[in-house]
Scaffold this active site. Structure first.
Site, PDB file in Angstrom:
ATOM      1  N   ASP A  60      71.713  60.387  31.468  1.00 15.75           N
ATOM      2  CA  ASP A  60      73.015  60.963  31.840  1.00 15.75           C
ATOM      3  C   ASP A  60      74.135  59.924  31.746  1.00 15.75           C
ATOM      4  O   ASP A  60      75.103  59.971  32.487  1.00 15.75           O
ATOM      5  CB  ASP A  60      72.954  61.563  33.253  1.00 15.75           C
ATOM      6  CG  ASP A  60      72.549  60.523  34.308  1.00 15.75           C
ATOM      7  OD1 ASP A  60      72.456  59.320  33.973  1.00 15.75           O
ATOM      8  OD2 ASP A  60      72.325  60.924  35.464  1.00 15.75           O
ATOM      9  N   HIS A  87      60.040  44.503  37.728  1.00 14.37           N
ATOM     10  CA  HIS A  87      60.677  45.806  37.884  1.00 14.37           C
ATOM     11  C   HIS A  87      62.188  45.609  37.912  1.00 14.37           C
ATOM     12  O   HIS A  87      62.700  44.746  38.618  1.00 14.37           O
ATOM     13  CB  HIS A  87      60.216  46.468  39.181  1.00 14.37           C
ATOM     14  CG  HIS A  87      60.948  47.732  39.500  1.00 14.37           C
ATOM     15  ND1 HIS A  87      60.666  48.934  38.870  1.00 14.37           N
ATOM     16  CD2 HIS A  87      61.973  47.985  40.351  1.00 14.37           C
ATOM     17  CE1 HIS A  87      61.482  49.868  39.345  1.00 14.37           C
ATOM     18  NE2 HIS A  87      62.283  49.318  40.241  1.00 14.37           N
ATOM     19  N   CYS A  90      77.027  55.254  41.394  1.00 17.84           N
ATOM     20  CA  CYS A  90      75.753  55.548  42.051  1.00 17.84           C
ATOM     21  C   CYS A  90      75.349  54.481  43.056  1.00 17.84           C
ATOM     22  O   CYS A  90      74.390  54.664  43.802  1.00 17.84           O
ATOM     23  CB  CYS A  90      74.652  55.741  41.011  1.00 17.84           C
ATOM     24  SG  CYS A  90      74.340  54.288  39.991  1.00 17.84           S
ATOM     25  N   CYS A 147      69.980  52.183  35.385  1.00 15.83           N
ATOM     26  CA  CYS A 147      70.339  52.038  36.786  1.00 15.83           C
ATOM     27  C   CYS A 147      69.494  50.897  37.360  1.00 15.83           C
ATOM     28  O   CYS A 147      68.305  51.063  37.586  1.00 15.83           O
ATOM     29  CB  CYS A 147      70.056  53.362  37.495  1.00 15.83           C
ATOM     30  SG  CYS A 147      70.527  53.381  39.216  1.00 15.83           S
ATOM     31  N   HIS A 205      65.519  52.071  36.842  1.00 16.79           N
ATOM     32  CA  HIS A 205      65.126  53.231  36.049  1.00 16.79           C
ATOM     33  C   HIS A 205      66.205  53.510  35.006  1.00 16.79           C
ATOM     34  O   HIS A 205      67.346  53.072  35.150  1.00 16.79           O
ATOM     35  CB  HIS A 205      64.941  54.464  36.943  1.00 16.79           C
ATOM     36  CG  HIS A 205      63.727  54.364  37.820  1.00 16.79           C
ATOM     37  ND1 HIS A 205      63.738  53.688  39.022  1.00 16.79           N
ATOM     38  CD2 HIS A 205      62.456  54.832  37.661  1.00 16.79           C
ATOM     39  CE1 HIS A 205      62.531  53.749  39.566  1.00 16.79           C
ATOM     40  NE2 HIS A 205      61.737  54.439  38.775  1.00 16.79           N
ATOM     41  N   ARG A 232      71.805  55.769  31.037  1.00 20.97           N
ATOM     42  CA  ARG A 232      72.257  55.023  32.214  1.00 20.97           C
ATOM     43  C   ARG A 232      71.094  54.185  32.725  1.00 20.97           C
ATOM     44  O   ARG A 232      70.170  54.706  33.325  1.00 20.97           O
ATOM     45  CB  ARG A 232      72.748  55.979  33.309  1.00 20.97           C
ATOM     46  CG  ARG A 232      73.054  55.277  34.639  1.00 20.97           C
ATOM     47  CD  ARG A 232      73.745  56.231  35.618  1.00 20.97           C
ATOM     48  NE  ARG A 232      72.927  57.406  35.915  1.00 20.97           N
ATOM     49  CZ  ARG A 232      72.181  57.536  37.027  1.00 20.97           C
ATOM     50  NH1 ARG A 232      72.161  56.581  37.929  1.00 20.97           N
ATOM     51  NH2 ARG A 232      71.482  58.631  37.218  1.00 20.97           N
TER      52      ARG A 232
END
Ligand SMILES: [Zn+2]
Length: 144
Positions: free
Chosen positions: A122, A115, A79, A132, A118, A130
């Protein structure tokens, strides 16, 4: 004080933007690290320094140094961002994020509210998750 009472509160003191900028500069963080960690920006895919790193070690919060992920849980999601199947227990707090017309689960450092990215449902077994992450939110410590 029990752990439950503090579960939703960052353990680090609240800091100003100027303080965070100084802390990140001291750590030689990436230029986008401030916007990513303190204002929930997202680094461009395939640009982060940890996207293609597969070495043994551990990933820490760039802001406060808290241990977030073991490198053994990192996998190639394709990704464009570093992806992990499992977080260190208690290291990450999840927040429902309704920005950009989507409902996603934002992840922040449980210690300092930085932060991170996310988490999506999946990922690979056994967790099916995951995480990410933005490279700019992480600080890799090689093993040994
Ligand atoms: Zn942190």
């Amino acid at each position: 004080m029990t752990h439950d009472q503090t579960a939703n509160q960052p353990s680090q003191p609240q800091r100003s933007d100027a303080e965070w900028r100084a802390i990140l500069a001291d750590k030689n963080a990436e230029p986008v690290a401030f916007e990513v960690t303190r204002h929930a920006a997202t680094e461009r895919p395939f640009t982060g320094k940890y996207n293609r790193v597969w070495d043994d070690g551990s990933y820490h919060c760039i802001c406060c140094g808290a241990l977030l992920f073991d490198a053994s849980t990192k996998f190639d999601a394709g990704c464009g961002w570093p992806s992990f199947s499992e977080a260190v227990p208690g290291a990450i707090r999840e927040i429902v994020d309704r920005s950009h017309g989507m409902v996603r689960t934002e992840t922040v450092c449980a210690s300092c509210d930085a932060h991170l990215g996310h988490v999506f449902p999946d990922g690979p077994a056994p967790t099916g998750l995951r995480y990410c992450m933005n490279s700019a939110s992480l600080d890799f410590e090689p093993k040994g």
